[in-house]
Design an enzyme around this catalytic site. Sequence first.
Site, mmCIF file in Angstrom:
data_model
loop_
_atom_site.group_PDB
_atom_site.id
_atom_site.type_symbol
_atom_site.label_atom_id
_atom_site.label_comp_id
_atom_site.label_asym_id
_atom_site.label_seq_id
_atom_site.Cartn_x
_atom_site.Cartn_y
_atom_site.Cartn_z
ATOM 1 N N ASN A 197 0.757 -1.254 0.000
ATOM 2 C CA ASN A 197 0.000 0.000 0.000
ATOM 3 C C ASN A 197 0.787 1.303 0.000
ATOM 4 O O ASN A 197 0.201 2.355 -0.251
ATOM 5 C CB ASN A 197 -0.938 0.030 1.213
ATOM 6 N N TYR A 198 2.060 1.274 0.354
ATOM 7 C CA TYR A 198 2.752 2.541 0.583
ATOM 8 C C TYR A 198 3.982 2.815 -0.271
ATOM 9 O O TYR A 198 4.315 3.967 -0.506
ATOM 10 C CB TYR A 198 3.145 2.657 2.059
ATOM 11 N N MET A 199 4.686 1.795 -0.687
ATOM 12 C CA MET A 199 5.924 2.055 -1.412
ATOM 13 C C MET A 199 5.659 2.034 -2.913
ATOM 14 O O MET A 199 5.199 1.024 -3.453
ATOM 15 C CB MET A 199 6.978 0.997 -1.038
#
Length: 525
Positions: A472-474
């Site tokens: 979800n974030y990188m």
Amino acid sequence: MLYNGRPIDLTPEEEEIATMFAVMKDTDYATKPVFVKNFWEDWKKVLGPKHVIQKLELCDFTPIFDWHAAEKEKKKQMSAEEKKQLKEEKAKAEERYAWVLIDGVGNFRVEPPGLFRGRGEHPKMGKLKRRIFPEDIVLNIGKEAPVPECPLPGHKWKEVRHDNTVTWLAFWNDPINVKEFKYVFLHQSSSLKGKSDEEKYDKARKLTSKIDSIRESYTKDFKEKDVEARQIAVATYLIDRLALRAGNEKDDDEADTVGCCSLKVEHVSLSPPNSLEFDFLGKDSIRYQNSVVVNEEVYDAIHDFKKGKKEGVDLFDRLDTSKLNAHLKKYMQGLTAKVFRTYNASYTLETQLKETLGATLNEKTAEYSRANKEVAILCNHQRTVSKGHSAQMERLEAKIAELKTLREELATDLGKVKKGKPPVHSTAKRPPTAEQLEKKLAQTDARIAKMTLDLSVKEDLKTVALGTSKINYMDPRITVAWCKRHEIPIEKVFNKSLLAKFAWAMNVEPNFRFCEADGGADEDP
DNA sequence: TACTAGACTTGGAAAAATATTC
DNA sequence: GAATATTTTTCCAAGTCTAGTA
């Protein structure tokens, strides 16, 4: 099951609910009074006032538990062949639900009835989540598309809509929280999801060119006279530097957790000269515990915000997420609190990933995990320590000790052989040569080094969950470009699901940089 | 401006599948 | 080749944030 020591017959409906409870005997939930109370209230409603069962304490669910355990064992004992066949049959039967014209469907099954398993101290845990019927389900299909046949004879869909402004294919109201919905969406690998994923990362990347001025701006506002402006500045600082979540208001019938805007005074304490101690429960009741040295003005501001407030009062009493996000929009179109989390996670990955690397593939992938770990720590992505962790550690330690003994033996033998004496420890018929011993010694050293490293990595990561940040974030383009630059097969860092989810990122140039100064900046400023 | 319905992303645990070890 | 450890997938809970309404 038994009631007051005697066998008792239940209707199928009563028994189904009893089974949901019985199988949870060995879980944490079974020990929680709220869980048991909520279950009993809902089961009692089904049993009715005149039922033989009047007291939960007199119920003995052991026969059901044992039956369930036996069923589980039976399933386990099935041959690999049988399991495979069963799986194929299931997949075949479901295939027609797994696809729409353009793409695959995510989770297309309705949630089966069960006991609600809220996280943390959820006031609704244990409540009965009732069965979902076609009458609960709203479908969203094309205007000309034929309406899918209702699979339950005699039933019909709640509604059929033709709304092309949303992406969901179906939804139903969550029986636990009737105001909320459960959706059927397209699969993670679908082009629609991929497109919005790409937009998310592009937006975060756009922050690169704005972040300096944003930081300057909120730093200036630390000294603002106006309390709301000052609170916005400090909250933005915390969201930016600590990757905190926005922190929407929550109802009383949910677990008591907080994010930045909903922090209470007791969640942050001052530790002179300029450290803040954070201790609160965040999303999923995961504890956030951190001690941070902060800007002096932030320290003073927090001191002021806490002044005269009793426990339980909002630290940022003039603030909520909509005010905060409205302010952020002035800096950049579409900017919200969560964009900072994405930006800082991706920034961290890119800056942590080293460009000078060891020679082996293993060393390279270990480097990736190390950088991934830094991101996970920033985002406070945690997992509970696995059940056998300490036993596994002990076993590894024992093994290392064993290797160290072996190493000593090899060293003494080598000394002997070099002096022309017979080795003490070797039991081989033909005594080893000095060269052989040296080679073995080097091998043993390498094994000890590797195992020692594995051990510390394992201990290091025992509470860190790497998956969430990866999913979800990188920004996957950082990973893909880095792999291209260092000739690492992408399959070494992305599994099958991630490869499909990130298909949109695979063609990125090897020299892609997430935080290029002009990265993703507006075409026309 | 406040409220809330609605729609979407993010999250850890558990189950299932696969790899490794003995 | 069975037991154990690790990785992947599934499940569904729990967040964020927008937009419409009063």
